[in-house]
Design an enzyme around this catalytic site. Structure first.
Site, short mmCIF file in Angstrom:
data_model
loop_
_atom_site.label_atom_id
_atom_site.label_comp_id
_atom_site.label_asym_id
_atom_site.label_seq_id
_atom_site.Cartn_x
_atom_site.Cartn_y
_atom_site.Cartn_z
CG ASP A 198 -2.15 -0.76 1.04
OD1 ASP A 198 -2.36 -1.41 -0.04
OD2 ASP A 198 -2.78 -1.07 2.39
CE1 TYR A 199 1.96 4.68 4.70
CE2 TYR A 199 1.32 2.69 5.54
CZ TYR A 199 1.22 3.89 5.54
OH TYR A 199 0.44 4.40 6.66
#
Lengths: 457, 450
Positions: free
Chosen positions: B177-178
């Site tokens: 996600d990051y």
């Protein structure tokens, strides 16, 4: 597999016009990954990237397949900013560029009079990014930087590990270097935007350790507001492939040595999935063995349990067993048919044979100067109007010295003199193979053909 | 610890001018991390960020520390693009923005008549980013996206594990996600630069799984050119945990106190000084010496390298991380111990660079967390305002976009927009009951929670 028909070598004055970053000029004085990969990302989007190495110290990644893959589309020159001529050339690069990214020891350009201010004196719009392990100031600024500086000191390893009682764990491959490169790319583009909008550049100080710290999500808030384990106590965040709270929402080891993520939560997945793994069907009277009375049946509206609920612990153990007895492919089929979210872990074979990788052209074959036709990571990030591209092979060490230096006002005689004095250097494909022992150390996959192709005896 | 004096609420019309991205306007429709965090990064650099959520489905991270920390400086509105009024509001956002980031199911906006082309009719300079787990096309495009889509399918987990015979391992916290958020930020800014230079925006399709695949270094090149890919159930040599795959004495070693320390005992100097410390013979010029003078280190497959590695393991296991750090620092041998929270809090480098901050959050009050990274010289990034509550800026922004108070009242009455105050957030998200507050009485009282 997407086959690119790229050039092996390209002229500096004839850089192809493509991509969203068409027209953006990037000057890069750095080696390895943390800074240079930022340039690689921009080069794929059409920026013209001119990479500088020291004539006597080629990037340690030279000759690797990594170098062949990550430096496609770029230009290569050599210069030594410790010499007067090197400094002159450096300032030519600064005048030319929109963005300058460097990754030397903090202060080393300042020491040579090549401060941010000196750069802005010749190019007020320049966006500058300084990349280092620990930052341009602070007590650790002079420490040497590694990938591990970021992973270990940033606290990232602390939250990774197989179980709360196992040790902290680093992440493969070179996570902190790559993340720093992404971050450097963001700061470079943001600085360039500032220059485009307001007419002057800025300079940004990026540290690997703090960048990994930035990625720690809400852990620092948990630690510094609520508290954290004392030294030697179990670290609850180290849960390996297990979710820290939810049952049946983790990766599970499979019979064939792989793992599969299963998300058996929500009313539907629970209703369909629980009977499959041996849990009572939600809404039935069947008891869950070993659970206290009143909390030993599964409610009809069950959306899943936390691991600390005995029913959750039981369900998770059953799912573990279910997965351990089947291969990843079998499990994928079973769960997909039951509409239970799952994702098997892809290895090289899966990636190579996968229709999504194929449809999105993620694996590329292009021609490299040293290796010849080779396969590797292709273009990601699909722009609609101005697609990213692989237009040219990674340049050889110093390949564009003469062309670029002549544009910057040096004569052939002066450039010859630089080569004679070791102030500039260049490797052919065969030199690269020799210097980096590509044949001897088994880098070639078809040694005879590949050696012959570049004229290696 | 740096204490930031931020405001709790900031007016949309009075957005402070700071940072390298001052004047850049970002519209985000998407929840969780992979899309929105890209905008959060821009908000720290001075961009004005409006995050739109569904009135009935707020972002799942609402009420968490992660929301409070990641959405500082942002504005919040609610709209439902499935309704006529929601579409109207959406297109106002599109007209206002330089950048639009969305993370709905692929095709969701198109289905509602809000295609890229429609957006460009309203704003031809708009830079658009579509974020999804598997991409906007291809056979898997409709699969739901998780962090694990990227980690597992991108091949990243395959590379991680404690030993070649252990299973693949996911990385904490939400790596995919990051990474996707960082990548989203890059392509959004690149698209914006294109609009600045050439007068028209572009649209980019970002997929989590291929983002993670992009980070696989030279491994795909090895696999797909050289072959030798292990068969199912065979050991995977890439999984070496904290160990380097080739060099001896160049890894993380477990310490007596349950931590780990990286030691880089390679190079002439470190070998000369370090080998005697761990019980290896010192490099010697004598004929037949086990370690010849000038040795820069040994591979693990050399028996001497294996021996040195074992001695190093034993040496570290018998000492604490702090003891080892002192020993190796004094001997000039590169090392780095793995920091935990206590190390981070007490560390002078974190302190000097103001990496830990205390700011005031609307819901939690004064709280500590991650501060500003990336130091710009002339236009520093800042924390100017708390993360907004759900729909906090509905009325102000919708009025600027031409709606009357009566229109807006009507939207609230019909449930087309929604607002939570701090107490509502705490009630809906059970912050007190589930132990999110660290000083429950004071924190509950502060926001008027009974």
């Amino acid at each position: 597999m997407k086959v690119f028909h790229n050039a092996l070598s390209q002229r500096f004055t004839e850089y192809p016009q493509f991509g969203v970053l068409r027209g953006v000029k990037v000057f890069l004085t750095a080696t390895n990954i943390a800074a240079p990969f930022a340039g690689s990302l921009m080069a794929e989007m059409g920026a013209q990237v001119l990479r500088v190495e020291a004539p006597n110290i080629a990037c340690t990644s030279r000759g690797t397949t990594m170098c062949a893959q990550q430096h496609r589309n770029e230009y290569s020159i050599t210069l030594n900013t410790a010499t007067k001529r090197g400094q002159e050339l450096f300032m030519k690069g600064i005048e030319w560029a929109d963005i300058w990214i460097e990754a030397s020891r903090p202060g080393s350009y300042d020491k040579r009079g090549l401060t941010d201010e000196a750069c802005w004196a010749v190019n007020p719009k320049l966006a500058i990014v300084h990349v280092s392990g620990y930052g341009q100031f602070g007590p650790y600024k002079d420490k040497a930087s590694y990938d591990v500086s970021g992973q270990a000191m940033g606290g990232y390893m602390y939250v990774n590990g197989m179980s709360p009682t196992s040790s902290p764990m680093k992440v493969n491959p070179s996570l902190s270097d790559y993340m720093t490169a992404y971050n450097a790319c963001i700061c470079a583009l943001a600085g360039h935007i500032h220059a485009l909008k307001w007419g002057e550049g800025d300079s940004c100080d990026i540290a690997q350790y703090e960048h990994m710290f930035k990625l720690l999500e809400n852990y620092p808030s948990v630690w510094f507001n609520k508290g954290y384990p004392k030294a030697g106590e179990p670290v609850p965040y180290r849960t390996g492939n297990k979710h820290d709270v939810s049952a049946c929402f983790s990766f599970y080891d499979t019979k064939d040595g792989s793992a599969i993520f299963v998300g058996m939560v929500g009313q539907g997945p629970t209703a369909r999935g629980f009977p499959m793994i041996g849990m009572p069907a939600p809404g039935s009277d069947e008891k869950v063995p070993g659970c206290p009375e009143g909390a030993d049946t599964v409610d009809g509206k069950c959306t899943g349990y936390p691991l600390f609920d005995p029913r959750g612990a039981r369900a998770d153990a059953l799912l573990e067993k279910f997965c351990a007895e089947r291969t990843a492919a079998e499990l994928e089929k079973i769960f997909e048919e039951a509409s239970i979210p799952c994702q098997k872990v892809f290895g090289p074979e899966d990636i190579l044979n996968d229709p999504q990788f194929e449809a999105r052209e993620n694996i590329a074959e292009w021609e490299d100067q040293v290796y010849g036709p080779m396969k590797g990571i292709g273009v990601i990030n699909k722009f609609k109007k101005h697609p990213s591209d692989i237009v040219c092979a990674a340049p050889l060490f110093g390949e564009h010295n003469r062309e670029v230096f002549k544009i910057w006002g040096l004569s052939d005689a002066e450039i010859d003199d630089m080569y004679a004095k070791g102030e500039a250097a260049q490797w052919s494909a065969a030199d690269t193979a020799r210097n980096k022992m590509l044949k001897e150390w088994g880098y070639f996959w078809d040694p005879e053909r590949q050696a012959k192709r570049i004229g290696l005896e | 610890m740096t204490v930031v004096n931020n405001v709790l609420h900031q007016d949309f019309a009075a957005y402070p001018k700071f940072g390298v991205l001052q004047g850049v306007k970002v519209f985000v429709t998407g929840t969780n991390i992979a899309g929105p965090f890209a905008a959060c990064l821009m908000a720290e650099m001075g961009a004005q960020v409006v995050q739109a959520e569904m009135p009935k489905i707020p972002c799942q991270t609402r009420g968490t520390y992660s929301w409070a920390q990641n959405h500082r400086n942002c504005y919040a509105i609610t709209l439902n693009a499935a309704t006529a009024r929601g579409k109207e509001l959406f297109l106002k956002g599109i007209e206002w923005a330089d950048i639009w980031i969305e993370a709905g199911r692929p095709g969701g906006y198109e289905k509602r008549g809000l295609s890229d082309e429609v957006c460009w009719e309203h704003n031809k300079k708009l830079s658009i980013v579509h974020v999804s787990g598997y991409g906007q096309f291809g056979p898997y495009k409709d699969k739901a996206s998780y962090d694990v889509s990227g980690q597992a399918m991108g091949g990243y987990m395959y590379m991680n594990g404690v030993s070649p015979t252990s299973g693949p391992l996911k990385v904490n916290p939400y790596l995919s996600d990051y990474v996707t958020a960082y990548n989203t930020c890059i392509v959004a800014l690149a698209g914006y630069i294109h609009a600045k230079n050439f007068g028209e925006g572009d649209s980019c399709d970002v997929a989590q799984y291929d983002n993670m695949f992009r980070l696989m270094d030279n491994f795909p090149a090895k696999w797909f050119n050289k072959g030798g890919i292990p068969g199912p159930g065979e050991p995977v040599p890439e999984r070496t945990g904290n160990k380097a795959d080739m060099a001896c004495c160049f890894s993380f070693y477990d310490t007596k106190d349950g931590s780990a320390i990286f030691v880089g005992m390679t190079g002439v100097g470190p070998v000369e000084r370090g080998y005697p410390i761990i019980g290896m013979p010192a490099p010697s010029a004598e004929e037949g010496a086990e370690i010849p003078i000038g040795c820069t280190g040994l591979p693990l497959f050399d028996p001497r390298g294996a021996k040195a590695e074992k001695l190093m393991e034993e040496f570290c296991a018998a000492r604490t991380a702090a003891e080892l750090e002192k020993i190796f620092d004094e001997a000039g041998i590169p090392n780095q111990r793995a920091y935990g929270p206590a190390d981070i809090l007490a560390d002078p480098q974190f302190e000097a660079r103001e990496n830990i901050v205390e700011w005031e959050d609307t819901v939690y009050g004064p709280m500590k967390g991650i501060g500003i990274t990336n130091r710009f010289t002339k236009n520093p990034s800042k924390i100017v305002a708390s993360a907004p509550c759900l729909g906090e800026h509905n009325r102000e922004i919708f009025k600027l976009w031409g709606f009357s108070d009566a229109d807006i009242d009507d939207m609230y009455a019909k449930g087309e927009v929604a607002t939570w105050d701090a107490a509502t957030t705490a009630k809906v998200k059970l912050l007190k009951e589930w132990g999110f507050f660290w000083d429950p009485e004071r924190q509950a009282k502060r926001i008027g929670l009974e």
